[in-house]
Motif scaffolding. Structure first.
Motif, short mmCIF file in Angstrom:
data_model
loop_
_atom_site.label_atom_id
_atom_site.label_comp_id
_atom_site.label_asym_id
_atom_site.label_seq_id
_atom_site.Cartn_x
_atom_site.Cartn_y
_atom_site.Cartn_z
N GLU A 48 -1.11 10.11 7.23
CA GLU A 48 -1.89 9.17 6.42
C GLU A 48 -2.20 9.73 5.03
O GLU A 48 -2.12 9.01 4.03
CB GLU A 48 -3.19 8.79 7.14
CG GLU A 48 -2.98 7.89 8.33
CD GLU A 48 -2.71 6.44 7.96
OE1 GLU A 48 -2.83 6.07 6.77
OE2 GLU A 48 -2.38 5.67 8.88
N GLU A 51 0.94 9.59 2.93
CA GLU A 51 1.30 8.21 2.58
C GLU A 51 0.33 7.56 1.61
O GLU A 51 0.76 6.80 0.74
CB GLU A 51 1.33 7.34 3.85
CG GLU A 51 2.44 7.62 4.80
CD GLU A 51 2.32 6.82 6.10
OE1 GLU A 51 3.21 7.00 6.95
OE2 GLU A 51 1.36 6.04 6.28
N GLU A 52 -0.96 7.82 1.77
CA GLU A 52 -1.96 7.07 1.02
C GLU A 52 -2.56 7.81 -0.17
O GLU A 52 -3.12 7.17 -1.06
CB GLU A 52 -3.06 6.59 1.96
CG GLU A 52 -2.51 5.61 2.98
CD GLU A 52 -3.56 5.02 3.88
OE1 GLU A 52 -4.73 5.46 3.81
OE2 GLU A 52 -3.22 4.11 4.64
N LEU A 53 -2.46 9.14 -0.20
CA LEU A 53 -2.99 9.90 -1.33
C LEU A 53 -1.97 10.82 -1.97
O LEU A 53 -2.23 11.39 -3.02
CB LEU A 53 -4.21 10.74 -0.90
CG LEU A 53 -5.48 9.99 -0.57
CD1 LEU A 53 -6.59 10.97 -0.21
CD2 LEU A 53 -5.92 9.10 -1.72
N GLY A 54 -0.83 11.03 -1.31
CA GLY A 54 0.19 11.91 -1.85
C GLY A 54 -0.21 13.38 -1.81
O GLY A 54 0.30 14.18 -2.58
N ARG A 93 -3.97 10.48 -5.38
CA ARG A 93 -3.73 9.26 -6.14
C ARG A 93 -3.59 8.11 -5.16
O ARG A 93 -3.17 8.30 -4.03
CB ARG A 93 -2.51 9.39 -7.03
CG ARG A 93 -1.23 9.67 -6.29
CD ARG A 93 -0.11 10.13 -7.25
NE ARG A 93 1.16 10.23 -6.58
CZ ARG A 93 1.53 11.22 -5.78
NH1 ARG A 93 0.70 12.21 -5.52
NH2 ARG A 93 2.72 11.23 -5.22
N ALA A 94 -3.99 6.95 -5.59
CA ALA A 94 -3.95 5.77 -4.72
C ALA A 94 -2.52 5.34 -4.49
O ALA A 94 -1.79 5.03 -5.43
CB ALA A 94 -4.76 4.65 -5.36
N LEU A 95 -2.11 5.34 -3.23
CA LEU A 95 -0.77 4.91 -2.83
C LEU A 95 -0.92 3.95 -1.64
O LEU A 95 -1.96 3.91 -0.99
CB LEU A 95 0.07 6.11 -2.39
CG LEU A 95 0.31 7.22 -3.42
CD1 LEU A 95 0.93 8.43 -2.76
CD2 LEU A 95 1.20 6.70 -4.54
N GLY A 96 0.13 3.22 -1.32
CA GLY A 96 0.10 2.34 -0.15
C GLY A 96 -1.02 1.33 -0.26
O GLY A 96 -1.21 0.70 -1.30
N GLU A 97 -1.79 1.21 0.80
CA GLU A 97 -2.87 0.23 0.79
C GLU A 97 -4.15 0.73 0.12
O GLU A 97 -5.09 -0.03 -0.08
CB GLU A 97 -3.17 -0.25 2.21
CG GLU A 97 -3.64 0.80 3.15
CD GLU A 97 -3.78 0.29 4.58
OE1 GLU A 97 -4.73 0.73 5.25
OE2 GLU A 97 -2.96 -0.54 5.00
N SER A 99 -6.40 1.48 -2.89
CA SER A 99 -6.42 0.99 -4.27
C SER A 99 -7.10 1.97 -5.23
O SER A 99 -6.89 1.90 -6.43
CB SER A 99 -7.10 -0.39 -4.35
OG SER A 99 -8.38 -0.34 -3.77
N GLU A 100 -7.91 2.90 -4.67
CA GLU A 100 -8.62 3.85 -5.52
C GLU A 100 -9.05 5.06 -4.70
O GLU A 100 -9.44 4.92 -3.55
CB GLU A 100 -9.84 3.13 -6.10
CG GLU A 100 -10.49 3.80 -7.26
CD GLU A 100 -11.57 2.92 -7.90
OE1 GLU A 100 -12.21 3.40 -8.83
OE2 GLU A 100 -11.79 1.77 -7.44
#
Length: 139
Positions: A48, A51-54, A93-97, A99-100
């Motif tokens: 996760e 995928e979502e924050l890199g 950084r905001a990735l995937g679902e 937003s921030e």
């Protein structure tokens, strides 16, 4: 109804937590996400966050902290937050679902999702240094 199980990262620096917002939700959540069937909480956390924050967790630094159960935000039932500390590399950084992503003062409870409010009230010391809640992270 069984609670929704999520693996989450706790990274506290002073009174600030690394938190995320999903889509256009008003409230902030811990970084991480749903533990899939047959997946370990640690594996879900690593997947996760990539995928979502890199960000990439250092596998040897991952340690279980505690599990928090509270009301799920904007859906019926409860959520179970399986919380971990870990060192990581990369720039969130905001990735995937997501937003921030941002460092948010945990005392600003009106902005936190209900289960995160429970976490802050029961487990986190606002006067603690970053190392008290989690090993130092590489931003």
């Amino acid at each position: 109804m069984s609670p929704l199980r999520c693996a989450c990262l706790i990274d506290q620096r002073g009174s600030s937590l690394l938190l995320v917002r999903v889509r256009r939700n008003e409230h902030w959540y811990l970084p991480g996400g749903k533990i899939e069937s047959g997946e370990s909480a640690e594996s879900a956390l690593r997947r996760e966050l990539a995928e979502e924050l890199g960000i990439v967790l250092e596998p040897e630094s991952i340690r279980y902290l505690y599990t928090v159960v509270g009301p799920a935000y904007d859906v019926p039932g409860d959520v179970e937050l399986v919380c971990f500390a870990a060192r990581w590399s990369g720039e969130p950084r905001a990735l995937g679902e997501v937003s921030e992503a941002r460092w948010i003062d945990r005392r600003d409870t009106a902005t936190l999702a209900p289960a995160v409010q429970i976490l802050c009230a029961k487990y986190l010391d606002v006067s603690a240094s970053a190392s008290a809640a989690a090993p130092p992270s590489s931003p």
